[in-house]
Design a protein around this motif. Structure first.
Motif, short mmCIF file in Angstrom:
data_model
loop_
_atom_site.label_atom_id
_atom_site.label_comp_id
_atom_site.label_asym_id
_atom_site.label_seq_id
_atom_site.Cartn_x
_atom_site.Cartn_y
_atom_site.Cartn_z
N ILE A 77 0.85 -1.20 0.00
CA ILE A 77 0.00 0.00 0.00
C ILE A 77 0.88 1.25 0.00
N TRP A 78 1.90 1.25 0.85
CA TRP A 78 2.79 2.40 0.92
C TRP A 78 3.48 2.62 -0.42
N TYR A 79 3.99 1.55 -1.03
CA TYR A 79 4.76 1.70 -2.26
C TYR A 79 3.90 2.23 -3.40
N PHE A 80 2.69 1.68 -3.55
CA PHE A 80 1.80 2.18 -4.61
C PHE A 80 1.47 3.65 -4.37
N ASN A 81 1.17 4.00 -3.14
CA ASN A 81 0.85 5.38 -2.79
C ASN A 81 2.04 6.30 -3.04
N CYS A 82 3.22 5.85 -2.67
CA CYS A 82 4.41 6.67 -2.86
C CYS A 82 4.77 6.81 -4.34
N ALA A 83 4.53 5.76 -5.13
CA ALA A 83 4.77 5.85 -6.57
C ALA A 83 3.83 6.89 -7.20
N ILE A 84 2.57 6.89 -6.75
CA ILE A 84 1.61 7.88 -7.25
C ILE A 84 2.07 9.29 -6.85
N ALA A 85 2.55 9.42 -5.63
CA ALA A 85 3.04 10.73 -5.17
C ALA A 85 4.24 11.19 -5.99
N ALA A 86 5.18 10.29 -6.25
CA ALA A 86 6.36 10.65 -7.05
C ALA A 86 5.96 11.02 -8.48
N ALA A 87 5.01 10.28 -9.05
CA ALA A 87 4.52 10.62 -10.40
C ALA A 87 3.85 11.99 -10.37
N ASN A 88 3.17 12.29 -9.27
CA ASN A 88 2.54 13.60 -9.12
C ASN A 88 3.59 14.70 -9.10
N ALA A 89 4.70 14.46 -8.43
CA ALA A 89 5.79 15.44 -8.41
C ALA A 89 6.33 15.67 -9.82
N CYS A 90 6.47 14.59 -10.58
CA CYS A 90 6.93 14.71 -11.98
C CYS A 90 5.91 15.49 -12.82
N PHE A 91 4.62 15.26 -12.55
CA PHE A 91 3.56 16.01 -13.24
C PHE A 91 3.70 17.50 -12.95
N HIS A 92 3.94 17.86 -11.69
CA HIS A 92 4.12 19.27 -11.32
C HIS A 92 5.33 19.86 -12.04
N LEU A 93 6.43 19.10 -12.10
CA LEU A 93 7.62 19.59 -12.80
C LEU A 93 7.33 19.81 -14.28
N TRP A 94 6.61 18.89 -14.91
CA TRP A 94 6.22 19.04 -16.30
C TRP A 94 5.39 20.31 -16.48
N GLY A 95 4.44 20.54 -15.57
CA GLY A 95 3.61 21.73 -15.65
C GLY A 95 4.39 23.02 -15.48
N VAL A 96 5.36 23.01 -14.58
CA VAL A 96 6.21 24.20 -14.39
C VAL A 96 6.98 24.48 -15.68
N ARG A 134 6.22 -6.02 -8.78
CA ARG A 134 5.22 -5.18 -8.13
C ARG A 134 5.63 -3.72 -8.16
N ALA A 135 6.92 -3.46 -8.02
CA ALA A 135 7.42 -2.08 -8.11
C ALA A 135 7.19 -1.53 -9.51
N ILE A 136 7.47 -2.33 -10.52
CA ILE A 136 7.24 -1.90 -11.90
C ILE A 136 5.76 -1.65 -12.15
N LEU A 137 4.91 -2.52 -11.64
CA LEU A 137 3.45 -2.34 -11.77
C LEU A 137 3.01 -1.04 -11.09
N ALA A 138 3.53 -0.78 -9.90
CA ALA A 138 3.16 0.45 -9.18
C ALA A 138 3.56 1.69 -9.97
N ILE A 139 4.75 1.67 -10.54
CA ILE A 139 5.23 2.81 -11.33
C ILE A 139 4.37 2.99 -12.58
N ALA A 140 4.01 1.88 -13.23
CA ALA A 140 3.17 1.95 -14.43
C ALA A 140 1.78 2.50 -14.09
N ILE A 141 1.20 2.05 -13.00
CA ILE A 141 -0.12 2.53 -12.59
C ILE A 141 -0.05 4.01 -12.22
N ALA A 142 0.99 4.40 -11.50
CA ALA A 142 1.16 5.80 -11.09
C ALA A 142 1.27 6.71 -12.30
#
Length: 155
Positions: A77-96, A134-142
């Motif tokens: 649960i933590w890893y999937f959530n953290c992958a989504i958070a990290a992808a969100n940070a990348c999204f913010h960087l893209w937007g900037v 599972r890490a790769i799956l989390a990153i892909a979903i994020a």
């Protein structure tokens, strides 16, 4: 740097709280920034309800990782959530980069989400607590969630 899993879980929870505060309270303005970044193709009502819902879901996921704690369920649960958070940070960087303007949430995303994801990946995947597939799956979903969100907003 090594952190215990409870410390990782509490750190992500605190990071999410700070991130949401940066987006909506200080200096705020995330819904307006997001609409400038990805203008909807049709006139539609305010998407604030969706943003509240999705951030509430993120906080619930943090609570579940705290509840399950130092266990395989807690790690996943933590890893999937953290992958989504990290992808969100990348999204913010893209937007900037795209708007050449500050994005509410970019500071906490870059300073908190990305380092937590890197530390958690090194620890949890490196120790075998999270299998590599599972890490790769989390990153892909994020990443997929954020791509879907951009497409959804642009419609």
């Amino acid at each position: 740097m090594t952190m215990t899993f409870p410390t990782l879980a509490i750190s992500l929870t605190a990071a999410v709280m700070l991130h949401v505060s940066e987006e909506f309270l200080f200096p705020g303005g995330f819904p307006e920034w997001y609409a400038r970044l990805i203008p909807p193709k049709t006139t539609k009502k305010n998407n604030t309800g969706f943003l509240v819902w999705i951030n509430t879901l993120m906080m619930c996921a943090c609570a579940f990782s705290l509840y399950f704690g130092d266990s395989p369920h807690g790690y996943s649960i933590w890893y999937f959530n953290c992958a989504i958070a990290a992808a969100n940070a990348c999204f913010h960087l893209w937007g900037v980069a795209k708007l050449k303007a500050y994005s509410p949430g970019v500071v906490t995303g870059v300073l908190l989400y990305i380092p937590l994801f890197v530390i958690g990946t090194i620890q949890l995947v490196g120790s075998g607590d999270i299998p590599l597939f599972r890490a790769i799956l989390a990153i892909a979903i994020a990443g997929g969630y954020h791509i879907f969100s951009v497409i959804r907003q642009g419609q």
